[in-house]
Scaffold this active site. Structure first.
Site, PDB file in Angstrom:
ATOM      1  N   ASP A  88       0.936  -1.229   0.010  1.00  0.00           N
ATOM      2  CA  ASP A  88      -0.070  -0.026  -0.006  1.00  0.00           C
ATOM      3  C   ASP A  88       0.967   1.188   0.168  1.00  0.00           C
ATOM      4  OD1 ASP A  88       0.528  -1.040   2.735  1.00  0.00           O
ATOM      5  OD2 ASP A  88      -0.679   0.796   3.209  1.00  0.00           O
ATOM      6  N   ASP A  90       1.472   5.180   0.640  1.00  0.00           N
ATOM      7  CA  ASP A  90       1.049   6.417   1.364  1.00  0.00           C
ATOM      8  C   ASP A  90       1.719   7.608   0.933  1.00  0.00           C
ATOM      9  OD1 ASP A  90      -0.450   4.999   3.555  1.00  0.00           O
ATOM     10  OD2 ASP A  90       1.438   4.071   4.126  1.00  0.00           O
ATOM     11  N   ASP A 175       6.541   6.768  13.636  1.00  0.00           N
ATOM     12  CA  ASP A 175       6.790   6.231  14.894  1.00  0.00           C
ATOM     13  C   ASP A 175       8.378   5.736  14.594  1.00  0.00           C
ATOM     14  OD1 ASP A 175       6.084   4.657  12.580  1.00  0.00           O
ATOM     15  OD2 ASP A 175       4.707   3.132  13.425  1.00  0.00           O
TER      16      ASP A 175
HETATM   17  P1  ATP Z   1       2.245  -1.673   6.481  1.00  0.00           P
HETATM   18  O1  ATP Z   1       3.467  -2.362   5.615  1.00  0.00           O
HETATM   19  O2  ATP Z   1       1.884  -2.613   7.584  1.00  0.00           O
HETATM   20  O3  ATP Z   1       1.470  -0.668   5.782  1.00  0.00           O
HETATM   21  P2  ATP Z   1       3.388   0.913   7.075  1.00  0.00           P
HETATM   22  O4  ATP Z   1       4.720   1.350   7.881  1.00  0.00           O
HETATM   23  O5  ATP Z   1       3.094   1.458   6.025  1.00  0.00           O
HETATM   24  O6  ATP Z   1       3.243  -0.764   7.284  1.00  0.00           O
HETATM   25  P3  ATP Z   1       0.833   1.968   7.919  1.00  0.00           P
HETATM   26  O7  ATP Z   1      -0.105   1.637   9.051  1.00  0.00           O
HETATM   27  O8  ATP Z   1       0.386   1.895   6.772  1.00  0.00           O
HETATM   28  O9  ATP Z   1       2.026   1.322   8.252  1.00  0.00           O
HETATM   29  O10 ATP Z   1       1.331   3.507   8.264  1.00  0.00           O
HETATM   30  C1  ATP Z   1       1.983   4.247   7.284  1.00  0.00           C
HETATM   31  C2  ATP Z   1       2.857   5.258   7.970  1.00  0.00           C
HETATM   32  O11 ATP Z   1       2.358   6.184   8.845  1.00  0.00           O
HETATM   33  C3  ATP Z   1       3.982   4.427   8.857  1.00  0.00           C
HETATM   34  O12 ATP Z   1       4.862   3.836   8.173  1.00  0.00           O
HETATM   35  C4  ATP Z   1       4.547   5.572   9.801  1.00  0.00           C
HETATM   36  O13 ATP Z   1       5.407   6.198   9.282  1.00  0.00           O
HETATM   37  C5  ATP Z   1       3.148   6.364  10.170  1.00  0.00           C
HETATM   38  N1  ATP Z   1       2.408   5.853  11.207  1.00  0.00           N
HETATM   39  C6  ATP Z   1       1.284   4.967  11.204  1.00  0.00           C
HETATM   40  N2  ATP Z   1       1.105   4.638  12.451  1.00  0.00           N
HETATM   41  C7  ATP Z   1       1.605   5.650  13.206  1.00  0.00           C
HETATM   42  C8  ATP Z   1       1.381   5.821  14.642  1.00  0.00           C
HETATM   43  N3  ATP Z   1       0.856   5.317  15.320  1.00  0.00           N
HETATM   44  N4  ATP Z   1       2.606   6.641  14.925  1.00  0.00           N
HETATM   45  C9  ATP Z   1       3.531   7.541  14.268  1.00  0.00           C
HETATM   46  N5  ATP Z   1       3.410   7.079  13.227  1.00  0.00           N
HETATM   47  C10 ATP Z   1       2.571   6.181  12.429  1.00  0.00           C
HETATM   48 MG    MG Z   2       1.154   1.046   4.776  1.00  0.00          MG
END
Ligand code: ATP
Ligand code: MG
Length: 512
Positions: A88, A90, A175
């Site tokens: 996905d 972002d 995070d």
């Molecule tokens: P995944 O591969 O599981 O989607 P991801 O790192 O992309 O992992 P997401 O939940 O999609 O995780 O979140 C996107 C981004 O937003 C994270 O990489 C991080 O930078 C930020 N983020 C998400 N949740 C938090 C949080 N609780 N606190 C701080 N930053 C966050």
């Molecule tokens: Mg993600």
């Protein structure tokens, strides 16, 4: 030239191994004192940018063309750098949600806690967030009530809509360092402000800023650390894992709806078994599933859960979906069964015995009411869990006739999969598996056929719509139809006509 690195059991290409680790380490150290960008070209790393979503890249292009900054960030950049296929996408930008929706067609603002924008592109949703600022209170001294960043007494953020102006502020509010890498697909550059590149090479999860404060702000970060460790096979740095023991109870303050989503992400995305192990190691599994506390010392239970999670992970590996009702059914099944047996025993001596349906309903409520204290479970999922467990009870005593009737149920295929898992641990169920298997095959074929028919109907509908659109375009181009015809206008044009007509009526005082 790519390099191969042994990553867990998988041999993957880690483009990062081309970098100078000592230099990355130095950058991470210096970023703790003063933020500066470590910039590296994607070409130099040999990254394959065609793995990026074209739709996300187009959103970035449009935002940049309107004068805003826009980058890919988070999991997609991290996974691309690890040589994995990013899933996905972002996007992070300095445009506000209101500005974003004006620039990107078919996009809408969602969320309350964090206002974000979803750009809907076919079956893909691009998540676009405005730069945020983690330090606004400290800097401005604005009381939490006055600002859009609201926290409770423990420091947990209840709302966080303070927009930041810069990418550095945005990087600090993320995070973990590995999740704070930015990629500009137009410039073909990666920006690292917090030492994420170093931690990727070292295969470690490290919190940005003070871990305790960051966990208090948002306790979900504790299970995120464990999730990424399970998913990526990374270790968690000592400073990042140390406060978890003391702060883990704060997870219970997180909204149950959010906990439901997080639990699904932990267990349903291909690394459920590893997640179960690490959650147990930290004593968090029993916080998430309080009904299982007494079962966790029972090897029969943990073997059953581990086996089920491994089979769900194997499904993920071949891109088969895993559903929340299956997960909850597995994790809480022994709890349900215990409750059901007790009720059944009482029922035997009752003057007015309850039916199997009534008994299962009571047992399901006993189990799920305890679970609702941590996670919400949507109504439809609860219904499926109930049906799944009730069918297991019915399987226990089914004969040929009953088996035929059970195979008509919507839950039958999932319930059969569940029965197969149970039969590994309860061998007396094997004859039942043998009896039901032909019904399962038939139900599977039927479902496949229905799916094909549905797909065909969808294609036909799409073709009909395209034909209609083509006809409308032709009419417009030739100006053939001068008479009034609703179909020659798009709904936007029609709305504009109605607005003008309304104005004219008002001006002519015809509405009075
Ligand atoms: P995944 O591969 O599981 O989607 P991801 O790192 O992309 O992992 P997401 O939940 O999609 O995780 O979140 C996107 C981004 O937003 C994270 O990489 C991080 O930078 C930020 N983020 C998400 N949740 C938090 C949080 N609780 N606190 C701080 N930053 C966050
Ligand atoms: Mg993600």
């Amino acid at each position: 030239m790519s390099q191969i690195f042994l990553f867990g059991e998988e041999k993957i290409n880690i483009p990062l191994l081309k970098l100078d680790v000592a230099q990355l380490k130095q950058h991470k150290e210096s970023s703790k004192k003063k933020l500066s960008a470590y910039t590296i070209s994607t070409d130099e790393l040999g990254l394959d940018l065609s793995l990026l979503s074209e739709k996300a890249v187009k959103c970035i292009r449009l935002l940049q063309a309107s004068g805003f900054k826009a980058y890919l960030v988070g999991g997609c950049v991290r996974d691309l750098l690890l040589g994995k296929n990013p899933k996905d996408f972002d996007v992070s930008t300095d445009a506000t949600p209101n500005q974003i929706v004006k620039i990107l067609p078919n996009s809408r603002i969602i969320g309350r806690r964090f206002q974000i924008v979803h750009a809907i592109r076919g079956n893909e949703i691009i998540e676009i967030t405005t730069f945020r600022n983690n330090k606004v209170q400290a800097k401005t001294g604005v009381s939490p009530k006055m600002s859009n960043r609201v926290s409770d007494q423990s420091g947990m953020l209840l709302r966080d809509n303070v927009f930041g102006k810069s990418i550095t502020q945005d990087a600090q509010r993320r995070d973990f360092t590995i999740n704070a890498l930015y990629l500009d697909p137009e410039q073909r550059l990666i920006y690292d402000y917090t030492g994420g590149l170093y931690d990727l090479v070292k295969m470690q999860i490290d919190m940005i800023g003070d871990p305790s404060t960051r966990y208090l702000e948002d306790p979900v970060r504790m299970i995120r650390a464990l999730r990424f460790s399970a998913k990526l096979g990374f270790k968690i740095t000592k400073r990042t894992s140390a406060p978890i023991q003391k702060l883990k109870e704060n997870l219970l303050e997180v909204s149950n709806a959010r906990m439901y989503e997080e639990v699904n992400k932990i267990f349903l995305t291909g690394h459920g078994y590893e997640s179960f192990c690490i959650l147990r190691e930290y004593g968090i599994f029993e916080l998430l599933f309080p009904g299982t506390v007494e079962l966790l010392n029972n090897k029969a239970y943990t073997d059953f859960v581990e086996y089920s999670l491994k089979s769900s992970d194997a499904r993920s590996a071949i891109k088969k979906p895993n559903m929340p009702h299956f997960l909850y059914s597995v994790l809480l099944y022994p709890v349900f069964r215990q409750s059901y047996y007790e009720l059944e025993r009482e029922n035997e001596y009752s003057i007015k015995p309850l039916t199997l349906t009534e008994l299962t309903t009571i047992a399901v409520n006993n189990v799920l009411n305890a679970q609702y204290s941590v996670t919400d479970i949507p109504y439809a999922t609860t219904e499926s869990i109930t049906s799944m467990w009730r069918t297991q009870i019915q399987f226990d005593t089914a004969n040929e006739k009953a088996a035929a009737a059970l195979s008509e149920k919507g839950i039958f295929r999932a319930a059969f999969d569940f029965l197969v898992i149970r039969s590994y641990f309860e061998p007396y169920l094997e004859p039942m598996v043998t009896l039901l298997r032909p019904y399962y095959q038939r139900a599977k074929e039927l479902a496949l056929q229905r799916m094909k028919e549905k797909e065909q109907r969808k294609i036909a509908k799409r073709e009909k719509k395209a034909l209609k659109l083509e006809k409308r375009k032709k009419k417009k181009a030739t100006g053939a139809n001068t008479s009034f015809d609703d179909e020659q206008y798009t709904s936007k044009e029609r709305q504009e006509q109605l607005r003008k007509a309304k104005e004219w009526r008002k001006a002519m005082k015809l509405d009075i």
